[in-house]
Enzyme design. Sequence first.
Site, PDB file in Angstrom:
ATOM      1  N   THR A  85       0.835  -1.087   0.012  1.00 60.60           N
ATOM      2  CA  THR A  85       0.008   0.086  -0.076  1.00 60.60           C
ATOM      3  C   THR A  85       0.838   1.177  -0.007  1.00 60.60           C
ATOM      4  OG1 THR A  85      -1.691  -1.177   1.056  1.00 60.60           O
ATOM      5  CG2 THR A  85      -1.792   1.217   1.323  1.00 60.60           C
ATOM      6  N   CYS A  92      16.191  17.198   7.406  1.00 63.95           N
ATOM      7  CA  CYS A  92      14.840  17.212   8.449  1.00 63.95           C
ATOM      8  C   CYS A  92      14.847  15.861   9.127  1.00 63.95           C
ATOM      9  CB  CYS A  92      13.373  17.468   7.754  1.00 63.95           C
ATOM     10  SG  CYS A  92      12.830  16.228   6.648  1.00 63.95           S
ATOM     11  N   CYS A 101      12.298  21.365   1.718  1.00 62.26           N
ATOM     12  CA  CYS A 101      11.835  20.981   0.485  1.00 62.26           C
ATOM     13  C   CYS A 101      10.374  20.973   0.512  1.00 62.26           C
ATOM     14  CB  CYS A 101      12.560  19.768   0.094  1.00 62.26           C
ATOM     15  SG  CYS A 101      14.221  19.392   0.295  1.00 62.26           S
ATOM     16  N   ILE A 132      -4.716  -9.833  -3.306  1.00 62.05           N
ATOM     17  CA  ILE A 132      -5.468  -8.420  -3.799  1.00 62.05           C
ATOM     18  C   ILE A 132      -4.170  -7.591  -4.498  1.00 62.05           C
ATOM     19  CG2 ILE A 132      -6.568  -6.439  -3.316  1.00 62.05           C
ATOM     20  CD1 ILE A 132      -8.173  -8.852  -2.454  1.00 62.05           C
ATOM     21  N   CYS A 168      15.504  16.613  -1.225  1.00 62.28           N
ATOM     22  CA  CYS A 168      16.788  16.272  -0.367  1.00 62.28           C
ATOM     23  C   CYS A 168      16.605  15.095   0.330  1.00 62.28           C
ATOM     24  CB  CYS A 168      17.338  17.265   0.700  1.00 62.28           C
ATOM     25  SG  CYS A 168      16.798  17.431   2.196  1.00 62.28           S
ATOM     26  N   ARG A 187       3.851  -7.079  -5.927  1.00 64.04           N
ATOM     27  CA  ARG A 187       2.317  -7.531  -6.315  1.00 64.04           C
ATOM     28  C   ARG A 187       2.234  -9.027  -5.788  1.00 64.04           C
ATOM     29  NH1 ARG A 187       4.775  -5.654 -10.780  1.00 64.04           N
ATOM     30  NH2 ARG A 187       3.923  -3.714 -11.886  1.00 64.04           N
ATOM     31  N   HIS A 216      -8.142   3.099 -10.913  1.00 69.42           N
ATOM     32  CA  HIS A 216      -8.271   2.772 -12.077  1.00 69.42           C
ATOM     33  C   HIS A 216      -9.754   2.877 -12.611  1.00 69.42           C
ATOM     34  CE1 HIS A 216      -4.235   1.189 -12.871  1.00 69.42           C
ATOM     35  NE2 HIS A 216      -4.419   0.756 -11.623  1.00 69.42           N
ATOM     36  N   SER A 225       1.161   2.478  -7.528  1.00 65.70           N
ATOM     37  CA  SER A 225       1.239   3.483  -8.735  1.00 65.70           C
ATOM     38  C   SER A 225       0.147   4.688  -8.227  1.00 65.70           C
ATOM     39  CB  SER A 225       0.935   3.215  -9.847  1.00 65.70           C
ATOM     40  OG  SER A 225       1.463   2.034 -10.395  1.00 65.70           O
TER      41      SER A 225
HETATM   42  C1  FAD Z   1       3.707  -2.085  -8.139  1.00 68.70           C
HETATM   43  C2  FAD Z   1       2.340  -1.977  -7.784  1.00 68.70           C
HETATM   44  C3  FAD Z   1       1.509  -1.133  -8.290  1.00 68.70           C
HETATM   45  C4  FAD Z   1       0.159  -1.199  -8.271  1.00 68.70           C
HETATM   46  N1  FAD Z   1      -0.555   0.004  -8.625  1.00 68.70           N
HETATM   47  C5  FAD Z   1      -1.734  -0.182  -8.283  1.00 68.70           C
HETATM   48  C6  FAD Z   1      -2.568   1.327  -8.899  1.00 68.70           C
HETATM   49  O1  FAD Z   1      -2.118   1.867  -9.289  1.00 68.70           O
HETATM   50  N2  FAD Z   1      -3.922   1.119  -8.327  1.00 68.70           N
HETATM   51  C7  FAD Z   1      -4.728   0.108  -7.740  1.00 68.70           C
HETATM   52  O2  FAD Z   1      -5.615   0.089  -7.581  1.00 68.70           O
HETATM   53  N3  FAD Z   1      -3.834  -0.939  -7.202  1.00 68.70           N
HETATM   54  C8  FAD Z   1      -2.556  -1.087  -7.396  1.00 68.70           C
HETATM   55  N4  FAD Z   1      -1.617  -1.950  -7.057  1.00 68.70           N
HETATM   56  C9  FAD Z   1      -2.271  -3.078  -5.998  1.00 68.70           C
HETATM   57  C10 FAD Z   1      -2.472  -2.378  -4.698  1.00 68.70           C
HETATM   58  O3  FAD Z   1      -1.313  -1.709  -4.440  1.00 68.70           O
HETATM   59  C11 FAD Z   1      -2.613  -3.466  -3.807  1.00 68.70           C
HETATM   60  O4  FAD Z   1      -3.634  -4.169  -4.282  1.00 68.70           O
HETATM   61  C12 FAD Z   1      -2.843  -3.255  -2.268  1.00 68.70           C
HETATM   62  O5  FAD Z   1      -1.956  -2.270  -1.782  1.00 68.70           O
HETATM   63  C13 FAD Z   1      -2.947  -4.505  -1.630  1.00 68.70           C
HETATM   64  O6  FAD Z   1      -3.378  -4.023  -0.144  1.00 68.70           O
HETATM   65  P1  FAD Z   1      -3.260  -5.057   0.812  1.00 68.70           P
HETATM   66  O7  FAD Z   1      -3.800  -4.535   2.158  1.00 68.70           O
HETATM   67  O8  FAD Z   1      -3.913  -6.554   0.630  1.00 68.70           O
HETATM   68  O9  FAD Z   1      -1.613  -5.447   1.004  1.00 68.70           O
HETATM   69  P2  FAD Z   1      -0.366  -4.808   1.931  1.00 68.70           P
HETATM   70  O10 FAD Z   1      -0.412  -3.358   1.513  1.00 68.70           O
HETATM   71  O11 FAD Z   1       0.702  -5.194   1.419  1.00 68.70           O
HETATM   72  O12 FAD Z   1      -0.837  -4.986   3.165  1.00 68.70           O
HETATM   73  C14 FAD Z   1      -0.587  -6.156   3.794  1.00 68.70           C
HETATM   74  C15 FAD Z   1      -0.243  -5.791   5.500  1.00 68.70           C
HETATM   75  O13 FAD Z   1      -0.298  -7.164   6.272  1.00 68.70           O
HETATM   76  C16 FAD Z   1       0.722  -7.098   6.848  1.00 68.70           C
HETATM   77  N5  FAD Z   1       1.276  -8.319   7.157  1.00 68.70           N
HETATM   78  C17 FAD Z   1       1.646  -9.573   6.660  1.00 68.70           C
HETATM   79  N6  FAD Z   1       1.822 -10.478   7.233  1.00 68.70           N
HETATM   80  C18 FAD Z   1       1.312 -10.208   8.563  1.00 68.70           C
HETATM   81  C19 FAD Z   1       1.366 -11.063   9.657  1.00 68.70           C
HETATM   82  N7  FAD Z   1       1.583 -12.412   9.760  1.00 68.70           N
HETATM   83  N8  FAD Z   1       0.715 -10.461  10.937  1.00 68.70           N
HETATM   84  C20 FAD Z   1       0.546  -8.974  10.879  1.00 68.70           C
HETATM   85  N9  FAD Z   1       0.338  -8.210   9.567  1.00 68.70           N
HETATM   86  C21 FAD Z   1       0.869  -8.903   8.512  1.00 68.70           C
HETATM   87  C22 FAD Z   1       1.937  -6.340   6.337  1.00 68.70           C
HETATM   88  O14 FAD Z   1       2.894  -5.863   7.091  1.00 68.70           O
HETATM   89  C23 FAD Z   1       1.304  -5.419   5.338  1.00 68.70           C
HETATM   90  O15 FAD Z   1       0.988  -4.255   6.007  1.00 68.70           O
HETATM   91  C24 FAD Z   1      -0.313  -1.818  -7.191  1.00 68.70           C
HETATM   92  C25 FAD Z   1       0.590  -3.001  -6.687  1.00 68.70           C
HETATM   93  C26 FAD Z   1       1.932  -2.896  -6.919  1.00 68.70           C
HETATM   94  C27 FAD Z   1       2.609  -3.797  -6.045  1.00 68.70           C
END
Ligand code: FAD
Lengths: 476, 412
Positions: free
Chosen positions: A42, A440, A400, A332, A435, A308, A50, A46
């Site tokens: 997260t 900071c 900055c 996700i 910077c 991802r 979308h 990007s």
């Molecule tokens: C390069 C890239 C570009 C992307 N661009 C877009 C975009 O432009 N638009 C869009 O809609 N989506 C985009 N995505 C997708 C989007 O970023 C993700 O789908 C989203 O951030 C996933 O969220 P999440 O909460 O599932 O995962 P994360 O943000 O990874 O959160 C999971 C959390 O779980 C925690 N965790 C893991 N294991 C444990 C555990 N055992 N105990 C406690 N906590 C734990 C981790 O520390 C982390 O904080 C992109 C993804 C990537 C990688």
Amino acid sequence: MRYDCIIIGGGIIGTAVLDRLTAYRLNVLLLEAQDDVASFATRANSGIVHAGYDCEPGTLKAKYNVRGNSVLWKDAEELDVPNLKCGSLVVAREDGLKGLEELQRKGNISGVKTEILDAAATRRIEPNVASDIAYSLYAPSAGIVSPYQLAIGYADRAILNGGEVRLNSSVTAIEEIDNGYRVTAGGEMFEARAVVNCAGNNGAPVNDLVGAEHYDSVYRRGDYFVLDNTERKNVHTVIFPLPTAAGKGILVAPTADGNVIYGPTAVDTVNGDTASTADSLDALRQNVPLSFDKPAFNKCIRVYSGLRTLIGHDFVIGESKLCKNFFMAIGICSPGLTSAPAIADDLSQEIAKKLGAERKKDIVTVLPRRKTLERLLEDGKQLNELVKEDPAWGRIVCRCEKVTEAEIIAAIHSPLPATTVDAVKRRTRAGMGRCQGGFCGPRVMEIISRELGIPLEQVKKGLGAEIARYRVKEVE
Amino acid sequence: MMNDFDVVVIGGGPAGMAAALAANEQGARTLIVERDVRLGGILNQCIHQGFGLHYFGTEMTGPEYAERFRKRVAQQNIEVMLESMVLALDEDKTVTLLSPQRGLMKIKAGAVVLAMGCRERTAGAIALAGTRPAGIYTAGMAQKICNIDGYLVGKEVVILGSGDIGLIMARRMTTEGAKVKLVLELMPYSSGLKRNIVQCLDDYDIPIMYSHTVTRVEGSPRLTGLYYAPVGKDRKPVLAEEKYIPCDTLLLSVGLIPENDLLSGMDIRMSPVTGGATVDQNRMTTVGGVFSCGNVLHVHDLVDNVSREAETAGKNAALWALGSHNEQPECVNVTASDGVRYALPQRISAKEGKIRLFFRVGNVYKNGRLSVVSGGKEIAFRNFRVLAPGEMGSIDVDAAAIEGDVNVRLQL
Ligand SMILES: Cc1cc2nc3c(=O)[nH]c(=O)nc-3n(C[C@H](O)[C@H](O)[C@H](O)COP(=O)(O)OP(=O)(O)OC[C@H]3O[C@@H](n4cnc5c(N)ncnc54)[C@H](O)[C@@H]3O)c2cc1C
Ligand SMILES: Cc1cc2nc3c(=O)[nH]c(=O)nc-3n(C[C@H](O)[C@H](O)[C@H](O)COP(=O)(O)OP(=O)(O)OC[C@H]3O[C@@H](n4cnc5c(N)ncnc54)[C@H](O)[C@@H]3O)c2cc1C
């Protein structure tokens, strides 16, 4: 301590689910392994909201993308998170018209409004597309949002509505007990009637902890360049190339905070890898000019990488068939950010129903508009009254990005307190400028130490990183 | 509208202080605005010897050099606002600043002297591949933490780039007990002063590898090591020859960038080579009444030159502010070519007197002739044995000899 529901993972999915669940009469706890929410995918993506034309019609991705896009803007406004509905273009050369039509067809099925533009119309929206771009697919509903601020906003609002967030709490065991689960995290045990797995890259391993469905994950890294905010004037919309099997391709986009990004690449890798590689950065250098006419790699202020996590071809959302009241929102990948609010709406409804919880009568919906120097500069009188009351409003810490000490103090004392240099940076932009916190960073550490009453040596940069300090003449 | 001050100097480093003193000497009501809690700029953290030999005829440390100027400023009727950051500068010479004591303030100036110094290029700016661990600092940041806060940033150090701050920090970290294992320089030559290579590396047996660069960094959350490789003619690393070296700290000394962000909204002609404004011999920019000097104009290696340049700017800013009919003068252009990267001032309006042109070359050149040409004639020259990019050079020309645009070049 016993809860109604425990959420594992504080990314955009976990925080959005927390936010929605705290609208019900439920005791909810979120456990996050890192020292702040929004610390993994997260914070490194990007940031595009979308439109949803490219998802395979009928998939969860298509459904939640389209619905998420309609909900997210309102959330961002309520939570005071930077966002801009700037539209997006998929650009193509002479031979690419077919590809655009195919995207448009998919979009039509999913209910996404798009328009195919010729060369001239394309340039009216984005004058700086590459010179041989002949067509584009314009999606007016696309835009940008600050992904980490959105997650932080969800967490803040949820806390104001009675939710609880525990940081530095990595879940290491989950055990089924009578009428629920016992979750071990950070050496402590918590019990709850229901558990939601929002563990992002660790979604599949967390499923295995409890014996829910076993999945195999595929990991794909994406590297980016971040450009100085001086480049913002050259980018008016989100510019994609035609998508390929590997993903949406390398884009050029403004960020909601006023910078520009080039990326991401798509490199198959292992869980946890967020180290950029020279090849991958070179691929950006080669590909960006194919769609964009004003590449400015010399204005780079930072590179970053996001990971991802893919499970099959679609999101995995809903209750486990093997473990009662164990819910999942895993695999996700993109467009997960966009989809998050819609996923959270559905999942929270399902959970509340299962737990027999009703909606609360009074909840906080709109967070107070944050005071920032940037905003206050429009009203010098109010700023001067603030400075008179509290000189910290006149003390610029991040030169900055022009962030004052008062803004940093406010972030440290926000509902979900910022306790590391990176956490302060995500909330205030201190250290995000050209910077990169050189000046900071140490000042922010002092302020955190003072405000939270912890020794300077214990203040972290983020992700557990110590800022090593050895007294001069004490090095062994 | 009445001017609040005749001359407002933005930045209170050596350039700002010298400019203010010179403006004050002309009778101008002068203000220095400095964002830090004290005057002195970067000198406050440069506790090594090596300042003032040319200006004061004696060698001293940075803080000592700064102190001499601070004393002079204090003795004069020069107003100083500390902890005051300039946020905006308008073309009508209104300076907007913010400070904890005064809040937001607008000050109207008759003339403005830009003296904001420069900042360092960071790891982000050079797009370093690998993890993004703690333990990577710009050399100036490490210097500040060491000399002002009293901490060392690490124990096993590699330095990328051989700018002066990097070289000075190689010595400083070594004498404080850290192990500086290696200095890597992308170019086949150093961008620092010769004397610093000798006194900071050679004297401490610290190896330097030219035509080498860091290819990626490793470790999380803290740096544990890095890979480096030689570069080819195209300056791209030859990855087949990549080597690993363990370390907990990487210092970067990969360039300085004049801090000109304040000018972004102004229609002022900048030099893409120096990163500063273009100026005439009085150090006036293309906006009448706005002057520039010191590291914000072009990066200097000797503070003595900074002080002198700033005196020129300060004096002429005062003359502009106190004068009655001010116009941008007619100028000839000064260009650089054939190995000379830039020459400064970029414009000359003077018809008589001695003009000192400062320049930097783009490579190491041996045994040649530095030549200044105007109107098809050579109007000044100097034979040289060695010219290096790390050392700013100068040559004097007689303004009376100038006939049309001036070009500074090398003949080898
Ligand atoms: C390069 C890239 C570009 C992307 N661009 C877009 C975009 O432009 N638009 C869009 O809609 N989506 C985009 N995505 C997708 C989007 O970023 C993700 O789908 C989203 O951030 C996933 O969220 P999440 O909460 O599932 O995962 P994360 O943000 O990874 O959160 C999971 C959390 O779980 C925690 N965790 C893991 N294991 C444990 C555990 N055992 N105990 C406690 N906590 C734990 C981790 O520390 C982390 O904080 C992109 C993804 C990537 C990688
Ligand atoms: C590590 C190092 C070693 C050096 N070694 C030597 C040496 O041995 N001998 C030698 O002669 N020279 C040396 N130099 C060079 C010399 O010190 C510099 O060229 C000189 O200090 C530059 O002066 P300046 O006033 O232009 O910039 P600075 O000293 O950087 O001063 C600029 C000032 O402007 C202020 N400022 C910037 N923006 C604003 C704003 N918006 N509002 C208010 N204030 C602002 C800054 O806070 C700062 O105080 C060294 C430099 C460094 C960095």
